[in-house]
Design a protein around this motif. Sequence first.
Motif, PDB file in Angstrom:
ATOM      1  N   GLY A  78     -95.157  16.062  48.030  1.00  0.00           N
ATOM      2  CA  GLY A  78     -95.181  15.273  46.907  1.00  0.00           C
ATOM      3  C   GLY A  78     -94.057  16.124  46.085  1.00  0.00           C
ATOM      4  O   GLY A  78     -94.245  17.402  46.041  1.00  0.00           O
ATOM      5  N   SER A  79     -93.349  15.583  45.151  1.00  0.00           N
ATOM      6  CA  SER A  79     -92.231  16.049  44.280  1.00  0.00           C
ATOM      7  C   SER A  79     -92.816  16.690  43.082  1.00  0.00           C
ATOM      8  O   SER A  79     -92.029  17.327  42.307  1.00  0.00           O
ATOM      9  CB  SER A  79     -90.995  15.179  44.072  1.00  0.00           C
ATOM     10  OG  SER A  79     -91.533  14.048  43.423  1.00  0.00           O
ATOM     11  N   SER A  80     -94.018  16.152  42.795  1.00  0.00           N
ATOM     12  CA  SER A  80     -94.425  16.685  41.586  1.00  0.00           C
ATOM     13  C   SER A  80     -95.477  17.915  41.322  1.00  0.00           C
ATOM     14  O   SER A  80     -95.831  18.293  40.442  1.00  0.00           O
ATOM     15  CB  SER A  80     -95.480  15.529  40.917  1.00  0.00           C
ATOM     16  OG  SER A  80     -94.387  14.269  40.562  1.00  0.00           O
ATOM     17  N   PHE A  81     -95.634  18.367  42.597  1.00  0.00           N
ATOM     18  CA  PHE A  81     -96.480  19.519  42.777  1.00  0.00           C
ATOM     19  C   PHE A  81     -96.262  20.880  41.750  1.00  0.00           C
ATOM     20  O   PHE A  81     -97.315  21.086  41.137  1.00  0.00           O
ATOM     21  CB  PHE A  81     -96.088  20.378  44.151  1.00  0.00           C
ATOM     22  CG  PHE A  81     -97.207  21.527  44.291  1.00  0.00           C
ATOM     23  CD1 PHE A  81     -96.423  22.637  44.198  1.00  0.00           C
ATOM     24  CD2 PHE A  81     -98.249  21.337  44.925  1.00  0.00           C
ATOM     25  CE1 PHE A  81     -97.232  23.617  44.544  1.00  0.00           C
ATOM     26  CE2 PHE A  81     -99.041  22.620  45.185  1.00  0.00           C
ATOM     27  CZ  PHE A  81     -98.404  23.970  44.891  1.00  0.00           C
ATOM     28  N   SER A  82     -95.233  20.968  41.584  1.00  0.00           N
ATOM     29  CA  SER A  82     -94.894  22.229  40.594  1.00  0.00           C
ATOM     30  C   SER A  82     -95.640  21.889  39.183  1.00  0.00           C
ATOM     31  O   SER A  82     -95.770  22.607  38.281  1.00  0.00           O
ATOM     32  CB  SER A  82     -93.497  22.773  40.310  1.00  0.00           C
ATOM     33  OG  SER A  82     -92.738  21.609  39.901  1.00  0.00           O
ATOM     34  N   GLY A  83     -95.609  20.650  38.565  1.00  0.00           N
ATOM     35  CA  GLY A  83     -96.313  20.076  37.477  1.00  0.00           C
ATOM     36  C   GLY A  83     -97.778  20.228  37.451  1.00  0.00           C
ATOM     37  O   GLY A  83     -98.257  20.078  36.289  1.00  0.00           O
ATOM     38  N   TYR A  84     -98.404  20.252  38.424  1.00  0.00           N
ATOM     39  CA  TYR A  84     -99.919  20.265  38.473  1.00  0.00           C
ATOM     40  C   TYR A  84    -100.661  21.618  38.427  1.00  0.00           C
ATOM     41  O   TYR A  84    -100.142  22.380  38.922  1.00  0.00           O
ATOM     42  CB  TYR A  84    -100.433  19.524  39.734  1.00  0.00           C
ATOM     43  CG  TYR A  84     -99.802  18.143  39.996  1.00  0.00           C
ATOM     44  CD1 TYR A  84     -99.427  17.587  41.167  1.00  0.00           C
ATOM     45  CD2 TYR A  84     -99.869  17.024  39.080  1.00  0.00           C
ATOM     46  CE1 TYR A  84     -99.150  16.321  41.591  1.00  0.00           C
ATOM     47  CE2 TYR A  84     -99.486  15.798  39.292  1.00  0.00           C
ATOM     48  CZ  TYR A  84     -98.937  15.490  40.387  1.00  0.00           C
ATOM     49  OH  TYR A  84     -98.783  14.245  40.571  1.00  0.00           O
ATOM     50  N   ARG A  85    -101.589  21.598  37.687  1.00  0.00           N
ATOM     51  CA  ARG A  85    -102.428  22.766  37.743  1.00  0.00           C
ATOM     52  C   ARG A  85    -103.414  22.595  38.978  1.00  0.00           C
ATOM     53  O   ARG A  85    -103.913  21.393  39.268  1.00  0.00           O
ATOM     54  CB  ARG A  85    -103.535  22.533  36.628  1.00  0.00           C
ATOM     55  CG  ARG A  85    -104.562  23.860  36.581  1.00  0.00           C
ATOM     56  CD  ARG A  85    -105.244  23.900  35.069  1.00  0.00           C
ATOM     57  NE  ARG A  85    -105.935  24.969  34.829  1.00  0.00           N
ATOM     58  CZ  ARG A  85    -107.399  24.934  34.959  1.00  0.00           C
ATOM     59  NH1 ARG A  85    -108.048  23.576  35.330  1.00  0.00           N
ATOM     60  NH2 ARG A  85    -108.062  25.956  34.929  1.00  0.00           N
ATOM     61  N   MET A  86    -103.464  23.420  39.843  1.00  0.00           N
ATOM     62  CA  MET A  86    -104.053  23.292  41.381  1.00  0.00           C
ATOM     63  C   MET A  86    -105.159  24.374  41.238  1.00  0.00           C
ATOM     64  O   MET A  86    -105.177  25.523  40.623  1.00  0.00           O
ATOM     65  CB  MET A  86    -103.062  23.805  42.212  1.00  0.00           C
ATOM     66  CG  MET A  86    -102.041  22.777  42.473  1.00  0.00           C
ATOM     67  SD  MET A  86    -102.395  21.145  42.801  1.00  0.00           S
ATOM     68  CE  MET A  86    -103.188  21.631  44.495  1.00  0.00           C
ATOM     69  N   GLY A  87    -106.162  23.842  41.970  1.00  0.00           N
ATOM     70  CA  GLY A  87    -107.554  24.725  41.934  1.00  0.00           C
ATOM     71  C   GLY A  87    -107.827  24.854  43.448  1.00  0.00           C
ATOM     72  O   GLY A  87    -107.596  24.094  44.193  1.00  0.00           O
TER      73      GLY A  87
END
Length: 116
Positions: free
Chosen positions: A26-35
């Motif tokens: 997905g192209s929006s990965f960098s905008g997500y807080r990931m855990g």
Amino acid sequence: QVPLVESGGGLVQPGGSLKLSCAASGSSFSGYRMGWYRQTPGKQRELVAAITGSGLKDYSDAVKGRFTISRDNAKNTVYLQMNSLKPEDTAVYYCNRAPSAPGANWGQGTQVTVSS
């Protein structure tokens, strides 16, 4: 929804180390807080580490000082370096957005077993 594939788990002795990887699409990965989450049979999934798109990190008390979360936005990948592993770290580890979205899809997870 961001398809996720976790890898890197295995069997390790107490005090050992493992590094988990989570590949996202997905192209929006960098905008997500990931855990990174973990779950043992009969217990709820718990969040153990999280990282924002800009690199701000949070850890649960259970893993603080032993685990390090990181990410490579160019590779759409999140990592979890786990050191000084304890038997109580044994669980299936998952990654997802943090907090996870209602009805979120989860990957297959990766099993971590800490045992002598």
